[in-house]
Design an enzyme around this catalytic site. Structure first.
Site, short mmCIF file in Angstrom:
data_model
loop_
_atom_site.label_atom_id
_atom_site.label_comp_id
_atom_site.label_asym_id
_atom_site.label_seq_id
_atom_site.Cartn_x
_atom_site.Cartn_y
_atom_site.Cartn_z
N ARG A 152 -0.70 -9.02 13.69
CA ARG A 152 -1.33 -8.13 12.69
C ARG A 152 -2.03 -8.58 11.72
O ARG A 152 -3.22 -8.36 11.11
CB ARG A 152 -0.03 -7.24 11.92
CG ARG A 152 0.33 -5.94 12.85
CD ARG A 152 1.83 -5.68 12.79
NE ARG A 152 1.84 -4.82 11.56
CZ ARG A 152 3.00 -4.74 10.62
NH1 ARG A 152 4.19 -5.35 11.00
NH2 ARG A 152 2.77 -3.97 9.70
N ARG A 173 11.67 -1.08 11.58
CA ARG A 173 10.17 -0.88 12.16
C ARG A 173 9.88 -1.83 13.22
O ARG A 173 9.91 -2.93 12.95
CB ARG A 173 9.45 -1.02 11.06
CG ARG A 173 8.13 -0.24 11.19
CD ARG A 173 7.24 -0.28 10.10
NE ARG A 173 5.73 -0.65 10.44
CZ ARG A 173 4.89 -0.65 9.64
NH1 ARG A 173 4.86 -0.16 8.33
NH2 ARG A 173 3.55 -0.86 10.04
N ARG A 180 11.39 -5.94 5.55
CA ARG A 180 11.28 -4.35 5.87
C ARG A 180 11.57 -4.14 7.18
O ARG A 180 12.29 -3.10 7.42
CB ARG A 180 9.76 -3.94 5.74
CG ARG A 180 9.51 -2.71 5.77
CD ARG A 180 8.23 -2.10 5.49
NE ARG A 180 7.19 -2.97 6.39
CZ ARG A 180 5.69 -2.73 6.42
NH1 ARG A 180 5.31 -1.85 5.35
NH2 ARG A 180 5.12 -3.26 7.14
N ARG A 186 -9.89 0.67 8.57
CA ARG A 186 -9.60 -0.80 9.26
C ARG A 186 -10.59 -1.28 9.94
O ARG A 186 -10.48 -2.50 10.26
CB ARG A 186 -8.36 -0.51 9.98
CG ARG A 186 -6.97 -0.67 9.39
CD ARG A 186 -5.98 -0.53 10.16
NE ARG A 186 -4.63 -1.35 9.77
CZ ARG A 186 -3.72 -0.70 9.23
NH1 ARG A 186 -3.63 0.49 8.75
NH2 ARG A 186 -2.33 -1.42 9.21
N LYS A 235 0.57 -1.18 0.01
CA LYS A 235 0.13 -0.06 -0.17
C LYS A 235 0.72 1.14 -0.02
O LYS A 235 0.60 2.10 -0.78
CB LYS A 235 -0.88 -0.02 1.12
CG LYS A 235 -1.94 -0.94 1.13
CD LYS A 235 -2.95 -0.86 2.44
CE LYS A 235 -2.54 -0.70 3.99
NZ LYS A 235 -2.17 -2.09 4.03
P1 AMP Z 1 0.42 0.45 8.94
O1 AMP Z 1 1.62 1.29 8.96
O2 AMP Z 1 -0.71 0.89 7.91
O3 AMP Z 1 0.78 -0.82 8.69
O4 AMP Z 1 -0.17 0.63 10.40
C1 AMP Z 1 0.50 0.24 11.61
C2 AMP Z 1 0.01 0.35 12.72
O5 AMP Z 1 -0.89 1.77 13.33
C3 AMP Z 1 -1.25 -0.77 12.82
O6 AMP Z 1 -0.82 -2.00 13.06
C4 AMP Z 1 -2.09 -0.15 13.88
O7 AMP Z 1 -1.64 -0.48 15.15
C5 AMP Z 1 -1.96 1.44 13.70
N1 AMP Z 1 -3.12 1.77 12.66
C6 AMP Z 1 -2.68 2.26 11.56
N2 AMP Z 1 -3.68 2.64 10.72
C7 AMP Z 1 -4.97 2.28 11.83
C8 AMP Z 1 -6.45 2.46 11.62
N3 AMP Z 1 -6.94 2.83 10.59
N4 AMP Z 1 -7.00 2.11 12.83
C9 AMP Z 1 -6.42 1.55 13.76
N5 AMP Z 1 -5.04 1.48 13.80
C10 AMP Z 1 -4.40 1.78 12.80
#
Ligand code: AMP
Length: 190
Positions: A145, A134, A128, A89, A13
């Protein structure tokens, strides 16, 4: 214009969002990036989100919805809209977004789901994690996740299917080829 890029963690993404935002002049809003920046700066929001992010859990809806509403408020006049990456999400997040858009006579144009199998997702995220440090890209948190995605995020798919706004694309292959397929879908939807 509101475009949603959807799919499990590690599906690409972030990479595709950069390309889409540039081509269609959209504001790229990644809720994950916003949270990581807030955590880095040690803000109140960052501190409250940290335990969820580091454990691979979703940050509570009210926090995320408030954060997203703030981000979509300020869009430069030269841009055509927003590209959402990592939001919605949950079904509650999708409902809040569509209600907000409806209040200004708008609607999401399309949600594009990037499909990638778990084995590939896991190996991409492990790589990654090694490259970027990260913290949530480690085997245990990745597993969590993916489980959270299946249980809480996957239902967003049927929400957009009911609105006739859902399309899916094979997320395996060359970045440029996948981008080409995404562009075809965006052009059909705008
Ligand atoms: P990402 O970088 O999109 O994979 O997001 C990393 C982490 O941020 C996720 O595992 C969640 O803990 C939190 N997070 C990101 N976007 C959301 C969302 N829309 N709703 C809830 N938690 C989020």
């Amino acid at each position: 214009m509101t475009i949603i890029l959807f799919g499990p963690p590690g599906c690409g993404k972030g990479t595709q969002s950069e390309l889409i935002a540039e081509k269609y002049k959209l504001k790229h809003i990644s809720t994950g990036d916003i949270l990581r920046a807030e955590m880095e700066m040690g803000t109140e929001l960052g501190l409250s989100a940290k335990k969820y992010v580091n454990e691979g859990k979703l940050v509570p809806d009210d926090v995320i919805i408030g954060m997203l509403m703030k981000a979509i408020k300020s869009i430069d006049a030269n841009l055509n809209g927003v590209l959402l990456d990592g939001f919605p999400r949950t079904t509650a997040q999708a409902e809040a977004l569509e209600e907000k858009l409806t209040s200004s006579n708008k609607q999401t144009n399309v949600l594009i789901d990037l499909r990638v199998n778990d084995k590939e997702l896991i190996s991409r995220m492990i790589l990654r994690g090694k490259a970027t440090g990260r913290v949530d890209d480690n085997p245990e948190t990745i597993k969590k996740r993916l489980q959270v995605y299946a249980e809480q995020t996957y239902p967003v798919k049927s929400f957009y299917q009911k609105l006739n706004k859902y399309v899916s694309i094979d997320g395996l292959g060359k970045i440029d080829d996948i981008f080409g397929k995404i562009c075809i879908e965006i052009e059909k939807a705008i």
